[in-house]
Scaffold this active site. Structure first.
Site, PDB file in Angstrom:
ATOM      1  N   LYS A 171      -3.673  -5.416  -4.465  1.00  0.00           N
ATOM      2  CA  LYS A 171      -2.286  -5.970  -4.101  1.00  0.00           C
ATOM      3  C   LYS A 171      -2.169  -5.325  -2.545  1.00  0.00           C
ATOM      4  O   LYS A 171      -1.707  -4.216  -2.300  1.00  0.00           O
ATOM      5  CB  LYS A 171      -1.137  -5.313  -4.781  1.00  0.00           C
ATOM      6  CG  LYS A 171      -0.082  -6.536  -4.439  1.00  0.00           C
ATOM      7  CD  LYS A 171       1.321  -5.790  -4.817  1.00  0.00           C
ATOM      8  CE  LYS A 171       1.988  -4.928  -3.836  1.00  0.00           C
ATOM      9  NZ  LYS A 171       2.043  -5.581  -2.336  1.00  0.00           N
ATOM     10  N   CYS A 280      -1.743   7.269   9.124  1.00  0.00           N
ATOM     11  CA  CYS A 280      -1.039   8.607   8.313  1.00  0.00           C
ATOM     12  C   CYS A 280      -1.863   9.792   8.912  1.00  0.00           C
ATOM     13  O   CYS A 280      -1.511  11.066   8.571  1.00  0.00           O
ATOM     14  CB  CYS A 280      -1.456   8.344   6.936  1.00  0.00           C
ATOM     15  SG  CYS A 280      -3.335   7.551   6.837  1.00  0.00           S
ATOM     16  N   GLU A 380       7.979  11.890   8.052  1.00  0.00           N
ATOM     17  CA  GLU A 380       7.182  10.920   8.546  1.00  0.00           C
ATOM     18  C   GLU A 380       8.162   9.916   9.368  1.00  0.00           C
ATOM     19  O   GLU A 380       8.995   9.425   8.929  1.00  0.00           O
ATOM     20  CB  GLU A 380       6.568  10.116   7.574  1.00  0.00           C
ATOM     21  CG  GLU A 380       5.181  10.509   7.310  1.00  0.00           C
ATOM     22  CD  GLU A 380       4.295   9.409   6.569  1.00  0.00           C
ATOM     23  OE1 GLU A 380       3.449   9.099   6.795  1.00  0.00           O
ATOM     24  OE2 GLU A 380       4.912   9.022   5.363  1.00  0.00           O
TER      25      GLU A 380
HETATM   26  P1  NAD Z   1       4.963   1.831   0.949  1.00  0.00           P
HETATM   27  O1  NAD Z   1       4.788   2.798   0.007  1.00  0.00           O
HETATM   28  O2  NAD Z   1       6.481   1.195   1.078  1.00  0.00           O
HETATM   29  O3  NAD Z   1       4.115   0.523   0.235  1.00  0.00           O
HETATM   30  C1  NAD Z   1       2.893   0.396   0.105  1.00  0.00           C
HETATM   31  C2  NAD Z   1       2.346  -0.396  -0.698  1.00  0.00           C
HETATM   32  O4  NAD Z   1       3.099  -0.173  -1.855  1.00  0.00           O
HETATM   33  C3  NAD Z   1       2.878  -1.723  -0.323  1.00  0.00           C
HETATM   34  O5  NAD Z   1       1.833  -2.721  -0.643  1.00  0.00           O
HETATM   35  C4  NAD Z   1       3.835  -2.196  -1.225  1.00  0.00           C
HETATM   36  O6  NAD Z   1       4.179  -3.358  -1.359  1.00  0.00           O
HETATM   37  C5  NAD Z   1       3.840  -1.480  -2.406  1.00  0.00           C
HETATM   38  N1  NAD Z   1       4.963  -0.926  -3.374  1.00  0.00           N
HETATM   39  C6  NAD Z   1       6.209  -0.871  -2.724  1.00  0.00           C
HETATM   40  N2  NAD Z   1       6.901  -0.546  -3.862  1.00  0.00           N
HETATM   41  C7  NAD Z   1       6.163  -0.505  -4.743  1.00  0.00           C
HETATM   42  C8  NAD Z   1       6.464   0.052  -6.421  1.00  0.00           C
HETATM   43  N3  NAD Z   1       7.556   0.292  -6.787  1.00  0.00           N
HETATM   44  N4  NAD Z   1       5.334   0.101  -7.085  1.00  0.00           N
HETATM   45  C9  NAD Z   1       3.878  -0.258  -6.556  1.00  0.00           C
HETATM   46  N5  NAD Z   1       3.749  -0.711  -5.495  1.00  0.00           N
HETATM   47  C10 NAD Z   1       4.907  -0.686  -4.642  1.00  0.00           C
HETATM   48  O7  NAD Z   1       4.156   2.315   2.121  1.00  0.00           O
HETATM   49  P2  NAD Z   1       3.968   1.365   3.625  1.00  0.00           P
HETATM   50  O8  NAD Z   1       5.334   1.603   4.482  1.00  0.00           O
HETATM   51  O9  NAD Z   1       3.466   0.184   3.389  1.00  0.00           O
HETATM   52  O10 NAD Z   1       2.988   2.286   4.428  1.00  0.00           O
HETATM   53  C11 NAD Z   1       3.346   3.441   5.277  1.00  0.00           C
HETATM   54  C12 NAD Z   1       3.041   4.711   4.121  1.00  0.00           C
HETATM   55  O11 NAD Z   1       1.597   4.720   3.862  1.00  0.00           O
HETATM   56  C13 NAD Z   1       3.201   6.084   4.944  1.00  0.00           C
HETATM   57  O12 NAD Z   1       3.815   6.980   4.087  1.00  0.00           O
HETATM   58  C14 NAD Z   1       1.792   6.334   5.257  1.00  0.00           C
HETATM   59  O13 NAD Z   1       1.700   7.693   5.558  1.00  0.00           O
HETATM   60  C15 NAD Z   1       0.791   5.851   4.028  1.00  0.00           C
HETATM   61  N6  NAD Z   1      -0.404   5.660   4.509  1.00  0.00           N
HETATM   62  C16 NAD Z   1      -1.138   6.791   3.926  1.00  0.00           C
HETATM   63  C17 NAD Z   1      -2.689   6.386   4.114  1.00  0.00           C
HETATM   64  C18 NAD Z   1      -3.531   7.631   3.656  1.00  0.00           C
HETATM   65  O14 NAD Z   1      -4.783   7.423   3.635  1.00  0.00           O
HETATM   66  N7  NAD Z   1      -3.212   8.553   3.107  1.00  0.00           N
HETATM   67  C19 NAD Z   1      -3.113   5.401   4.713  1.00  0.00           C
HETATM   68  C20 NAD Z   1      -2.296   4.721   5.501  1.00  0.00           C
HETATM   69  C21 NAD Z   1      -0.918   4.596   5.038  1.00  0.00           C
END
Ligand code: NAD
Length: 492
Positions: A171, A280, A380
């Site tokens: 997803k 990240c 963050e």
């Molecule tokens: P997010 O956690 O809001 O969303 C990530 C994904 O989770 C999206 O696909 C979203 O639709 C889904 N999601 C949202 N609510 C959910 C739920 N209740 N259950 C399951 N899935 C759900 O994060 P974001 O804003 O899309 O991305 C930014 C974040 O991702 C930052 O915190 C960043 O640090 C992190 N990130 C980490 C890495 C890594 O490798 N560690 C890489 C990229 C981004």
């Protein structure tokens, strides 16, 4: 047609749609019909039924499909760059030099890795038995990805999973789903059997959460925020799934007094502004020795002021917008709150000139004089904002570097061997660079310590995440009354 289920593009049946917006221009790129829970069920069923045959495919055959896939990606490079850039606002330069070539290199790595799946030993660890180790796929994997690198995140999730013989439902973030769908279609064009890779584009709170707790999913792999990652852990507990979490980061960038200061300034600009800071591993906290602090701040602020913002297609553009106005509001909100307890020495506002006013742009921002426990230092931002903090002793530098719940990445800038060794030993993060910040390579793992999660992406380590180890033991003596039976009952 924005769901890829069982080898076919099909419409989402939730009745809801979402516009994918180019955040540089506010134009609609495509309107996406979102998935319903019924679509998710179809995808899980397709992955489940594809698993037995795919898991028994010879490694060479899996590698062959991936090699063909890499050639297709090379042919379609420009299309992938154009769509990736329009759904995220990234400069085309970044997609051409980083996102797409990085993805193709990853495909090549996992095509090779598919042929190196092996157990460690076949030997007699007991005189009466031969033991061997098998490394087997786990089954159906449910993966969730964020919006910052939509194509690379799809690759990092899908490639190790299928190279190891699993099937998967990905997803992607619903605001940037287009290149993940193209990725799945290209895999199918390369000969991947139907159902091995499925892409479901749906809302996180409903479809995403249902995927994470689905009883017919054996492993979940989530990349996103730490807050949602915690809910994934809870959901996975339902049927004790294997969990792989790549969460947030707040990377320190430690500059010792002996460092090449100009190199550190360059490194801080590139390391903090990559992908408009929505990375990240991006440098977010420059921790700089007090003797070079003033010079570092002045040079850094001058560089930040010179950064050119603009639309993705312009060749002279350094930085694109944030991924959405929502993300820009989040960044601007944190900077506005920081004004009351710190000083902004570059940026700190959204530009309003005619060329940029329709986009979610934000000027690269340098913050100084913030306390180590303040929001801008602790939480963050995920935007083009770098905070600079001074230190006096090496111990204080390491203590400040570790003063966060995150532990994804860090860098130390020094020409002193002992300092470099101590920093790499003492900083608690999944990756520590010395005299650089950000480069990643397919052969090396990416993943966090502490609340940045656990499990590795890329490299042979990620391959291991998507497999399980089985001990197989053969009895050698062919006797009815084995000696160890006497520990259970008396042999008369
Ligand atoms: P997010 O956690 O809001 O969303 C990530 C994904 O989770 C999206 O696909 C979203 O639709 C889904 N999601 C949202 N609510 C959910 C739920 N209740 N259950 C399951 N899935 C759900 O994060 P974001 O804003 O899309 O991305 C930014 C974040 O991702 C930052 O915190 C960043 O640090 C992190 N990130 C980490 C890495 C890594 O490798 N560690 C890489 C990229 C981004």
């Amino acid at each position: 047609m924005h769901q890829f289920i069982n080898g076919k593009l099909q419409p989402g049946t939730s009745g809801q749609s979402l516009d994918v917006i180019n955040p540089a221009t506010s134009e609609v790129v495509e309107s996406v019909g979102l998935a319903s829970l019924t679509d998710l069920e179809s995808a899980v069923a397709a992955a489940r039924s594809a698993f037995p045959a795919w898991s028994r495919t010879a490694p060479g055959e899996r590698a062959g499909i991936l090699q063909k896939f890499a050639r297709i990606m090379e042919e379609r490079t420009e299309e992938f760059c154009r769509i990736e850039s329009s759904q995220t606002g990234k400069p085309l330069r970044l997609t051409r030099e980083f996102d797409v070539p990085g993805t193709i290199d990853n495909i090549g790595f996992f095509a090779g890795a598919a042929r190196h799946l092996e157990g460690k030993a076949t030997a007699e660890y007991s005189p009466h038995h031969t033991s061997s180790i098998r490394r087997e796929p786990i089954g159906v994997v449910g993966s969730i990805a964020p919006w910052n690198y939509p194509l690379q995140m799809a690759a990092w999730k899908i490639l190790p999973a299928i190279a190891a013989g699993n099937t998967i439902i990905l997803k992607p973030a619903e605001i940037t789903p287009l290149t993940a769908l193209m990725f799945a279609q290209a895999l199918s064009d390369a000969g991947l059997p139907d159902g091995v890779v499925n892409v479901v584009v749906g809302d996180g709170a409903t479809v995403g959460a249902a995927l994470m707790r689905h009883p017919n999913v054996d492993m979940v792999s989530f990349t996103g925020s730490t807050a949602i990652g915690r809910t994934v852990l809870e959901a996975a507990a339902v049927n004790a799934k294997r969990v792989h979490l790549e969460l947030g980061g707040k990377a320190p960038f430690v500059v010792f007094d002996d460092a090449n200061l100009d190199a550190a300034v360059h490194g801080a600009v590139a390391g903090s502004l990559i992908n408009t800071g929505q990375d990240c591993t991006a440098a977010t906290r420059a921790i700089v020795h007090r003797s070079v602090y003033e010079e570092f701040v002045v040079k850094l602020a001058a560089r930040f002021e010179g950064i050119v913002l603009g639309a993705p297609g312009d060749t002279d553009v350094d930085l694109g917008p944030l991924v959405s106005f929502k993300q820009r509001d989040h960044v601007a909100g944190m900077v506005e709150r920081a004004r009351s307890y710190s000083k902004i020495v570059a940026g700190g506002y959204a530009p309003i000139d005619g060329r940029l006013e329709k986009g979610a742009f934000y000027r690269p921002t340098v913050v100084v004089d913030a306390a180590p426990d303040s929001e801008i230092v602790r939480d963050e931002v995920f935007g083009p904002v770098l905070v600079v903090l001074p230190f006096d002793t090496d111990d204080e530098a390491i203590q400040l570097a570790n003063h966060t719940v995150y532990g994804l990445a860090a860098s130390a800038w020094t020409n002193n061997l002992q300092r470099a060794l101590r920093a790499t030993r003492d900083i608690k993060a999944g990756c520590v660079w010395v005299n650089d910040h950000v480069p990643i390579i397919s052969e090396m793992p990416h993943g966090g310590f502490k609340q940045s999660g656990f499990g590795k992406d890329m490299s042979a380590y990620s391959f291991e995440e998507y497999t399980q180890v089985k001990h197989v033991m053969f009895e050698l003596d062919d006797v009815t009354e084995k000696n160890w039976h006497r520990t259970i009952f008396d042999l008369r």
